[in-house]
Scaffold this active site. Structure first.
Site, PDB file in Angstrom:
ATOM      1  N   LYS A  78      -1.938   2.372  -4.068  1.00 35.74           N
ATOM      2  CA  LYS A  78      -3.308   1.902  -3.814  1.00 35.74           C
ATOM      3  C   LYS A  78      -4.307   3.038  -3.907  1.00 35.74           C
ATOM      4  CE  LYS A  78      -2.441  -2.161  -0.867  1.00 35.74           C
ATOM      5  NZ  LYS A  78      -0.976  -2.108  -0.697  1.00 35.74           N
TER       6      LYS A  78
ATOM      7  N   HIS B 191      -6.994  -1.847  -3.444  1.00 37.84           N
ATOM      8  CA  HIS B 191      -6.218  -2.904  -2.787  1.00 37.84           C
ATOM      9  C   HIS B 191      -6.490  -4.240  -3.477  1.00 37.84           C
ATOM     10  CE1 HIS B 191      -4.033  -5.215  -0.063  1.00 37.84           C
ATOM     11  NE2 HIS B 191      -4.629  -4.939   1.087  1.00 37.84           N
TER      12      HIS B 191
END
Length: 416
Positions: A337, A342
């Site tokens: 990430k 995300h």
């Protein structure tokens, strides 16, 4: 009853750092950030003005304009990624028994942009409910697997799992179990999300969940760093073809990895915050190991949930130390990430793809943007900071957690 073995035979990725699985992998190992100023709408009044949008994605490269208008972006992304995965699997759609091919997909939110735009259009009108006839079919979260099945004629199980950011990992575990139990030969699984919208950015900003590092978007996602200040919202899709082992072997399919276990748990603690001692995360990783019949010392690599939030990163690493004990220091841990942002309901899918490709290539992608040590984090853990590391990974774990306390964990293993 003897459970069937389940393997991965196809991958497809549409991400902020690459529009195919190969582009995605190349960007991962080179530590490329997908964060940049938002182009979809005017962010002047927003606290956060950046996100991980797709780059150079032209919907008309894949759909005619009429068909594209009938789909929210999260469905478009699902269709593109699943097309790549199906092609990658070399599945013969003319001979496969389509009654035994399903689509189980994950989406945490679904057609948020469609919902947003229809409500805004109504609010700007004279009060007459003049909604687009495609409003509901575009918005509902289950429409992505519906469209994948319709295009390909797949008539097996077809539905969407919704467990916030754990959605696509949840979908993979459901798909694993359907094949294990002998109900299907092949399942297209994964997830997609397209929440970089006015409503998405505004809503997450209101929760104080997003990074506000507007002066340096590319360094804003910084898991495990002491200066982290929230996650960076991303978008895209990941698709994985799961197949019963003997079925794959009989047709000479390329096998990327075996899916050996899946675990689920709940924090039962708070709507959005993880349990500070990581008790739900401890449970889900232990459940996954038990389900796979593996010991903690069998695991070589963990792709963490690692969102770059102050509470979440610490709780997850504490849980890893609890489950794996002294072996935790021998595991190659990372958070991709840091590069993709995300992807919410699609996170489990694209991070599982990263884990699978890590095993295939023997390279662990880095956790980028780390500059400052957090004294709440065990300094002896190998967090793969800032630079990819070579490693022969035989067993990889992927963790995904969602608002509501939903925890999902998947284990992949190199084929014996």
């Amino acid at each position: 009853m003897e459970l069937k073995r389940v393997v991965v035979t196809g991958l497809g990725a549409l991400t902020p750092i690459g529009n195919t699985k190969d582009e995605y992998w190349d960007a991962l190992i080179n530590g490329k950030s997908g964060a940049a100023p938002i182009t979809y709408f005017d962010t002047e009044k927003f606290k956060t003005k950046f996100a991980c949008e797709l780059k150079n994605f032209n919907v008309t490269d894949f759909f005619n304009r009429k068909d594209a208008r009938k789909m929210d972006r999260f469905t478009q992304y699902a269709m593109v990624a699943s097309d790549e995965a199906i092609a990658d699997s070399k599945l013969d759609l003319d001979t496969v028994n389509k009654l035994r091919v399903g689509v189980i997909w994950g989406a945490g939110i679904g057609g948020l942009e469609t919902f947003q735009n229809e409500v805004l259009n109504f609010a700007d009108g004279d009060g007459t409910p003049k909604f687009n006839p495609f409003f509901i079919p575009k918005m509902i979260a289950d429409i992505a697997p519906g469209n994948i099945s319709i295009k390909n004629g797949f008539m097996g199980p077809n539905y969407t799992t919704v467990s916030a950011c754990a959605s696509s990992a949840n979908a993979m575990i459901d798909a694993l179990n359907y094949i294990r139990l002998g109900h299907c030969d092949v399942i297209v699984t994964g997830g997609s999300e397209a929440a970089v919208t006015i409503a998405g950015m505004g809503g997450f900003n209101a929760m104080h969940a997003l990074s506000t590092r507007n002066e340096s978007p590319e360094t804003a996602s910084r898991p495990f760093d002491a200066t982290r200040d929230g996650f960076v919202l991303g978008e895209g899709a990941g698709a994985i073809i799961l197949e019963e082992y003997e079925h794959a072997k009989a047709r000479g399919a390329k096998i990327y990895a075996e899916v050996v276990g899946g675990g689920l748990s709940s924090d039962a603690h708070h709507m959005t915050a993880p349990h500070p001692e990581g008790i739900g995360v401890i449970a889900v990783m232990q459940n996954c190991l038990d389900n796979a019949g593996l010991k903690p010392e069998d695991v070589d690599h963990i792709n963490t949930h690692g969102t770059s939030t102050p509470l979440g990163d610490v709780a997850e690493l504490k849980a890893i130390s609890e489950v794996f004990g002294s072996h935790a220091k021998s595991i190659s841990i990372n958070s991709t990430k840091s590069m993709t942002g995300h992807l919410l309901g699609a996170a489990g899918a694209i991070e599982s793809i990263a884990s699978i490709l890590t095993m295939e290539h023997g390279i662990v992608p880095p956790t980028i943007n780390h500059t400052t040590v957090d004294d709440k984090i065990d300094s002896e853990l190998n967090l793969t900071l800032n630079k990819a590391q070579k490693r022969d990974v035989k067993v990889a774990m992927s963790n995904t957690f969602g608002f509501g306390g939903h925890n999902a964990c998947v284990l992949f293993k190199k084929l014996d």
